[in-house]
Design a protein around this motif. Sequence first.
Motif, short mmCIF file in Angstrom:
data_model
loop_
_atom_site.label_atom_id
_atom_site.label_comp_id
_atom_site.label_asym_id
_atom_site.label_seq_id
_atom_site.Cartn_x
_atom_site.Cartn_y
_atom_site.Cartn_z
N UNK A 259 1.07 4.32 -2.64
CA UNK A 259 0.95 5.72 -2.23
C UNK A 259 2.11 6.54 -2.77
N UNK A 260 3.30 5.98 -2.60
CA UNK A 260 4.50 6.67 -3.10
C UNK A 260 4.43 6.90 -4.60
N UNK B 179 0.84 -1.21 0.00
CA UNK B 179 0.00 0.00 0.00
C UNK B 179 0.87 1.26 0.00
N UNK B 180 1.92 1.20 0.80
CA UNK B 180 2.83 2.34 0.88
C UNK B 180 3.50 2.59 -0.48
N UNK C 264 1.89 6.99 -6.51
CA UNK C 264 0.91 8.01 -6.83
C UNK C 264 1.46 9.41 -6.54
N UNK C 265 2.10 9.54 -5.38
CA UNK C 265 2.66 10.85 -5.02
C UNK C 265 3.69 11.32 -6.04
#
Lengths: 349, 349, 349
Positions: free
Chosen positions: B343-344, B339-340, B346-347
């Motif tokens: 997130x990364x 998940x992280x 996407x960021x």
Amino acid sequence: MTTEDYTLAELAALTDSRLEGSGERRIHGVAPLESAGPDDISFLANPKYRAHLGETRAAAVILPDRESAEPYDFSVLRADNPYLVFARIARILNPVAHVVPGVHASASVAAGVRLADTACVEAQAVVGEGAVIGARCRIGPGVVVGENVVIGDDCRLDANASVLDGARLGARVHILPGAVIGGEGFGFAHAGDHWEPVPQLGSVVIGDDVSIGANTTVDRGSQGDTIIGDGCKIDNLVQVAHNVHIGEHTIIASGTGISGSTRIGRYCTIGGSVGFAGHLEIADGVTFTGMAMVIGNVPEAGVYSSGIPAMPTRDWRRSAVRFRQLDEMARRLEKLEKAMQKTKERDEQ
Amino acid sequence: MTTEDYTLAELAALTDSRLEGSGERRIHGVAPLESAGPDDISFLANPKYRAHLGETRAAAVILPDRESAEPYDFSVLRADNPYLVFARIARILNPVAHVVPGVHASASVAAGVRLADTACVEAQAVVGEGAVIGARCRIGPGVVVGENVVIGDDCRLDANASVLDGARLGARVHILPGAVIGGEGFGFAHAGDHWEPVPQLGSVVIGDDVSIGANTTVDRGSQGDTIIGDGCKIDNLVQVAHNVHIGEHTIIASGTGISGSTRIGRYCTIGGSVGFAGHLEIADGVTFTGMAMVIGNVPEAGVYSSGIPAMPTRDWRRSAVRFRQLDEMARRLEKLEKAMQKTKERDEQ
Amino acid sequence: MTTEDYTLAELAALTDSRLEGSGERRIHGVAPLESAGPDDISFLANPKYRAHLGETRAAAVILPDRESAEPYDFSVLRADNPYLVFARIARILNPVAHVVPGVHASASVAAGVRLADTACVEAQAVVGEGAVIGARCRIGPGVVVGENVVIGDDCRLDANASVLDGARLGARVHILPGAVIGGEGFGFAHAGDHWEPVPQLGSVVIGDDVSIGANTTVDRGSQGDTIIGDGCKIDNLVQVAHNVHIGEHTIIASGTGISGSTRIGRYCTIGGSVGFAGHLEIADGVTFTGMAMVIGNVPEAGVYSSGIPAMPTRDWRRSAVRFRQLDEMARRLEKLEKAMQKTKERDEQ
């Protein structure tokens, strides 16, 4: 053991407990609540067995103060510590048989042994030169008492026990069958391609009122002595290595092993199959639960544990594999926390 | 043991150690630094006890080369391995008493036993038919030597030990009190609703210079033999099951159990209460720390451990519960990492 | 043991196994595939040893149905359970020697003992008052049979075993060397500053066909009896505390300790060095793997484990440290999951 009988009033007086109900009843035996008969006395120490009170046939029950006896027929002895009063009444009703003095014809007692007139040496026992055996001792069948062993008054050495060269026992010591006291300690020096024995020159000193379990081994010291303090109670199949000191009134359950030179305090309680590394210092009043692995000093009283409780093997296999990855998991967790922190910080910008 | 005395120069010569200071001093005994008296020799092996050097009353101290002796009064023996030199001096000063040959009147030696003239059989011992006992052996009180057992020269069998049918011991073997060599192995075949015994037809073969601890048990083989190599030192209350082979000069501390048909290499060091599953192969030069649980082969030398050190029970309870959740925790950790990652990514878009 | 010989056809008939090939061959012994000679019979139970079939010199091999014997020269016995047939043939070829009745001159048998005419009491053994010993029993050398012990027919008590006051053994019980049956249970009541003994008034009751290993200890009950059911097989150095009940046909490997009042079901299989807390209830048909730590009831049949397998010490140290942090790690994991959830929710807004 022989059985005596007493009135309940007599038992109350002998044990400083408080009688409720008739004191005339004669008590012949002790028994658990479930199996007690009408001449027996029983006890309740743990409230979780309270349900048995309604069904017991006991003549009397020893109860703690807080426990209501209203609905029941039995007489009651009140005590702060019902189990202790029960133990004392059990001893009163079942006194240990008196020792019949004398040396059995098949025993072998060396010249120069100092054996009290009131002691007995049973069949096939051996008492070595220079031994001293106190009043009313019972040296059981097949026992070996080694040279120069000193045994205090009222000791019992049970069948096939061995108490060896130079060991000194206090009064009222009980050595159970097959126990070995004073065997050579396990000391070897590494000599490159082999091991060489280090002479074990010490002995074993055991205080008063000590009990040593069946097939337990207590090694003699390498230079000083291995010492077991007054009142210690040690169960079966325990290992006490050379130079260990055990403080007074410490109790040790079966299967525990204590490595060389470790010192255990007074009033400790040590569960079954606990393992102690060598050269440790354990404070007074420490409790270890069963199978604990003790590899460091324990300087403070308290309760200590280790081990993994049994679980279905399928689950265990998974957890055991992960145990090897624990450090890696901890590092990954830390890394994630940092990443999350960054994400948060960015989100908050 | 009897005590002799020697000059320090004599002891240096007998042990190939290097004398510093006067060699005239007569040495009567060995003792630890703390308790040594002015006729004693002591040693320092572990630098952490260096502080005792300043306070010792010993006449002489065995020191490693690197250790300065400048500030002290005592004489010095220099040695690469101070503990080994200490052990040797302890043996010189405390020689094992010579065996007084003969059979005690209460012993029972079967017809046809071949007993060396220089051996002794002590009180209440039993030697069975066909046994062979070598020169200068000491068969202790209450010992049972079974039929057809063969015992080499200079062996000692201590009180109440049992060495049974057909076991063969090399020279200088020491069997401590209560040990059982050659008892029937534990072999049963499952027969649906009960177990049937599998005859244990092998025996036990023990090499030279082996020591077997008090109340230790070494079972005889089921078809081949159980084998303990030269120079092995085995402590008290150890179990050696049928068909186990132990390589030369391996040392095993108390409470260890070795299941059937496991083979342990040479020069291994096995801590206390280690458990071995059956049918394993353990390489030469392996060390296991105390309470290790060995359930797979160990093909490479090295140091191996397992177990959880004792901790306060409150902390332990929490960890023990989490242990059961470890696999689940590992999966959740992996999921979070993914998940992280997302997130990364996407960021970063 | 003496050795007999039989034809293969005879052995097939005696063991209800199916002969393939010539039945005329005479079989003298049993041996593993690797070491069998041309007069031996061997067996294959585990397919992983199949490779040995090609190299064996055995006259015959006992094979399971599914195993092809085509390429081989040996004769074949087919059996559902080859190991069981092997065990039975091993017993046929190696019958236990008949007991030679009589009391050895050095033994000590008290007045009033009821000893079967066909029993034997070997050298230095002791039989106490009131004991009853059944037909064809063998009371081995140095054994102590206590007062009022009752021993069924065809029992064997091996060297230096002790079977004590009031214990009752069924038929065909085998007590291995040094075992102690009926020693005093470990019961003490806490009396503030010392421990007081609780009389151990029960005894030990052992069923038929039970085997008790070398130096194993079975304590007598405190009030009721310690009970070991028919057909149980118990290995060496096992501790069975007071009031334990073990169900029929349960098998227990070496080093296991069972604390007081625990009840173990029938047909259980208990690995080596398993530890049981007291007052537990274990169902029928439970298996524990070696070194399992059993501290709760086990109400359902199944396989249960615990412990950490040995690993390189460097890795172990890291994992052991993390074990103490496990609860904290679990909480941090949970916190991260929540944070991640929030991050996701925000991202999805």
